[in-house]
Design an enzyme around this catalytic site. Structure first.
Site, PDB file in Angstrom:
ATOM      1  N   LYS A 135       0.823  -1.219   0.000  1.00 31.85           N
ATOM      2  CA  LYS A 135       0.000   0.000   0.000  1.00 31.85           C
ATOM      3  C   LYS A 135       0.855   1.267   0.000  1.00 31.85           C
ATOM      4  CE  LYS A 135      -4.386  -1.664   1.579  1.00 31.85           C
ATOM      5  NZ  LYS A 135      -5.557  -1.476   2.404  1.00 31.85           N
ATOM      6  N   LYS A 183      -4.678  -8.830  -6.455  1.00 34.76           N
ATOM      7  CA  LYS A 183      -5.881  -9.065  -5.641  1.00 34.76           C
ATOM      8  C   LYS A 183      -7.015  -8.130  -6.077  1.00 34.76           C
ATOM      9  CE  LYS A 183      -6.441  -7.294  -1.466  1.00 34.76           C
ATOM     10  NZ  LYS A 183      -6.901  -7.006  -0.103  1.00 34.76           N
ATOM     11  N   LYS A 243     -10.720  -2.750  -3.401  1.00 30.72           N
ATOM     12  CA  LYS A 243     -11.545  -1.536  -3.488  1.00 30.72           C
ATOM     13  C   LYS A 243     -10.768  -0.392  -4.124  1.00 30.72           C
ATOM     14  CE  LYS A 243     -13.821  -2.386   0.948  1.00 30.72           C
ATOM     15  NZ  LYS A 243     -12.772  -2.811   1.915  1.00 30.72           N
TER      16      LYS A 243
HETATM   17  N1  AQP Z   1      -9.636 -10.070  -3.111  1.00 31.51           N
HETATM   18  C1  AQP Z   1     -10.017 -10.638  -1.974  1.00 31.51           C
HETATM   19  N2  AQP Z   1     -10.239 -11.977  -1.940  1.00 31.51           N
HETATM   20  C2  AQP Z   1     -10.642 -12.581  -0.790  1.00 31.51           C
HETATM   21  N3  AQP Z   1     -10.883 -11.894   0.360  1.00 31.51           N
HETATM   22  C3  AQP Z   1     -10.695 -10.563   0.352  1.00 31.51           C
HETATM   23  N4  AQP Z   1     -10.838  -9.619   1.284  1.00 31.51           N
HETATM   24  C4  AQP Z   1     -10.528  -8.398   0.770  1.00 31.51           C
HETATM   25  N5  AQP Z   1     -10.167  -8.533  -0.512  1.00 31.51           N
HETATM   26  C5  AQP Z   1     -10.259  -9.864  -0.808  1.00 31.51           C
HETATM   27  C6  AQP Z   1     -11.286  -9.893   2.642  1.00 31.51           C
HETATM   28  O1  AQP Z   1     -12.371  -9.035   2.931  1.00 31.51           O
HETATM   29  C7  AQP Z   1     -12.352  -8.706   4.314  1.00 31.51           C
HETATM   30  C8  AQP Z   1     -12.515  -7.243   4.470  1.00 31.51           C
HETATM   31  O2  AQP Z   1     -11.461  -6.565   3.819  1.00 31.51           O
HETATM   32  P1  AQP Z   1     -11.225  -5.055   4.123  1.00 31.51           P
HETATM   33  O3  AQP Z   1     -12.186  -4.250   3.393  1.00 31.51           O
HETATM   34  O4  AQP Z   1     -11.225  -4.829   5.569  1.00 31.51           O
HETATM   35  O5  AQP Z   1      -9.750  -4.750   3.720  1.00 31.51           O
HETATM   36  P2  AQP Z   1      -8.920  -4.994   2.453  1.00 31.51           P
HETATM   37  O6  AQP Z   1      -8.390  -6.387   2.490  1.00 31.51           O
HETATM   38  O7  AQP Z   1      -7.858  -3.965   2.488  1.00 31.51           O
HETATM   39  O8  AQP Z   1      -9.925  -4.754   1.257  1.00 31.51           O
HETATM   40  P3  AQP Z   1      -9.586  -4.182  -0.125  1.00 31.51           P
HETATM   41  O9  AQP Z   1     -10.781  -4.285  -0.943  1.00 31.51           O
HETATM   42  O10 AQP Z   1      -8.360  -4.830  -0.681  1.00 31.51           O
HETATM   43  O11 AQP Z   1      -9.316  -2.638   0.154  1.00 31.51           O
HETATM   44  P4  AQP Z   1      -8.083  -1.794  -0.285  1.00 31.51           P
HETATM   45  O12 AQP Z   1      -8.219  -1.609  -1.736  1.00 31.51           O
HETATM   46  O13 AQP Z   1      -8.239  -0.529   0.485  1.00 31.51           O
HETATM   47  O14 AQP Z   1      -6.850  -2.556   0.068  1.00 31.51           O
HETATM   48  C9  AQP Z   1     -11.035  -9.232   4.877  1.00 31.51           C
HETATM   49  O15 AQP Z   1     -11.301 -10.451   5.581  1.00 31.51           O
HETATM   50  C10 AQP Z   1     -10.211  -9.523   3.670  1.00 31.51           C
HETATM   51  O16 AQP Z   1      -9.330 -10.610   3.868  1.00 31.51           O
END
Ligand code: AQP
Length: 335
Positions: free
Chosen positions: A115, A198, A201
């Site tokens: 990040k 991955k 968001k």
């Molecule tokens: N691509 C993914 N595949 C499987 N599980 C996922 N999770 C996130 N992306 C995937 C799981 O969703 C839960 C909540 O995630 P989060 O929103 O708290 O944080 P994150 O992992 O940072 O989500 P994003 O979408 O990837 O956000 P950004 O773009 O800000 O980094 C967690 O259990 C996570 O494992």
């Protein structure tokens, strides 16, 4: 103090529109676990602000994650659904854990490296210490199990290290060593545009992810445009190696269908991606459509969501406060 044996904590950030990765990697599994475990599901807004969030939309995004929990099938009466910033004990315990965790441990976190990228001098301190807050989220409830997507595995290992070090330093067994629950056919859903990244968001391309707020038309367009390779679908799981996009779409299909990757492969072996994508569109729309409809309905009357969160906050504080008090007593603070 009550020592739970089957208690779950997991969280989702209100940092953007929820996507299929959040659903298949986390929320769908929460639904499956709610019968067997005492559950605390948290909208982690303190985590979200480790990167910039627009104050005009943050509150609504927080409600939207709550709506997604309920629309996906989490029973708000039976489970504790609440907002992290409304339970101050999380942040208080996080500070104590900042003094337990070691710089070297946090320096090894790959999510921070991903990040922060080349910008590491300029990101927030909160982004760096994110895993100590996550440890506090879990341990403030003495949670024994944590359902997460595969991307959170390293953070959970750090939580275990913090619990272990606290227990060793203070010669106690107060904190449990929580176990990850990483299961299902889609523990790491990848971007629809690039099978090595991955689904996330924060990906600048909308076409990289299917959102829980997408219409049937949006879903169809995104799956039609999803990157694939020129070969037909494979006939064995072995053949999926070196084919990340095919593997991703097949895993998504298996997870949505509650089936196995092997079953999907045997159904589509040798077929063209166009046939497979048509069925994946139908399956996605039939599984996600009702969730989207219910989310939209819940979002029309936010007073219901707010009452769930208010109730959840009280229940969460009732559990968290005695744990914080005991932790402070162990450390030697004046009560
Ligand atoms: N691509 C993914 N595949 C499987 N599980 C996922 N999770 C996130 N992306 C995937 C799981 O969703 C839960 C909540 O995630 P989060 O929103 O708290 O944080 P994150 O992992 O940072 O989500 P994003 O979408 O990837 O956000 P950004 O773009 O800000 O980094 C967690 O259990 C996570 O494992």
């Amino acid at each position: 103090m009550d020592r739970p044996t089957k208690r779950i904590l997991s969280g989702v950030q209100p940092s953007g529109d929820l996507h299929l990765g959040n659903y298949l990697g986390a929320i769908k599994n929460f639904v499956a676990l709610q019968e067997e475990y005492e559950c605390f599901f948290c909208v982690v807004d303190l985590h979200a602000i480790t990167v910039w969030q627009d104050p005009k939309v943050l509150a609504n995004k927080t409600r939207e994650v709550t709506a997604a929990f309920i629309a996906s099938g989490i029973d708000p009466k039976k489970n504790n659904i609440f907002v992290q910033s409304q339970v101050p004990q999380h942040a208080q315990l996080a500070w104590l854990f900042n003094c337990i965790a070691r710089m070297g441990w946090l320096n090894r976190m790959t999510q921070f490296k991903d990040k922060a990228g080349k910008n590491s001098e300029n990101v927030s301190v909160g982004l760096f210490s994110y895993p100590t807050l996550m440890a506090a989220d879990i341990l403030i409830y003495l949670a024994t199990h944590v359902p997460v997507g595969d991307d959170q595995k390293q953070h959970l290992e750090l939580t275990r290290d913090i619990a272990q070090k606290f227990n060793n330093d203070f010669k106690t067994d107060f904190f449990p060593i929580p176990e990850p629950l990483i299961f299902g056919q889609a523990t790491r859903v990848m971007s629809l545009r690039d099978g090595s990244k991955k689904m996330s968001k924060s990906d600048p391309s909308d076409y990289s992810r299917i959102m829980l707020t997408d219409t049937a038309d949006n879903i169809a367009q995104k799956i039609k445009k999803a990157k694939t390779d020129p070969q037909p679908l494979p006939s064995t799981k072995e053949d999926l190696k070196q084919r990340p996009e095919a593997e991703n779409l097949i895993s998504i299909f298996a997870s949505l269908q509650n089936s196995s990757i092997e079953n999907v492969i045997s159904e589509y072996a040798g077929k063209e991606f166009s046939d497979f994508k048509r069925d994946l569109i139908d399956l996605s729309v039939s599984k996600l459509g009702p969730i989207t409809t219910e989310m939209n309905k819940l979002m029309t009357d936010t007073s219901y969501i707010d009452s769930i969160l208010n109730d959840g906050k009280d229940r969460a504080i009732n559990v968290a406060e005695p744990v914080l008090t005991k932790t402070k007593e162990i450390i030697g603070f004046l009560s």
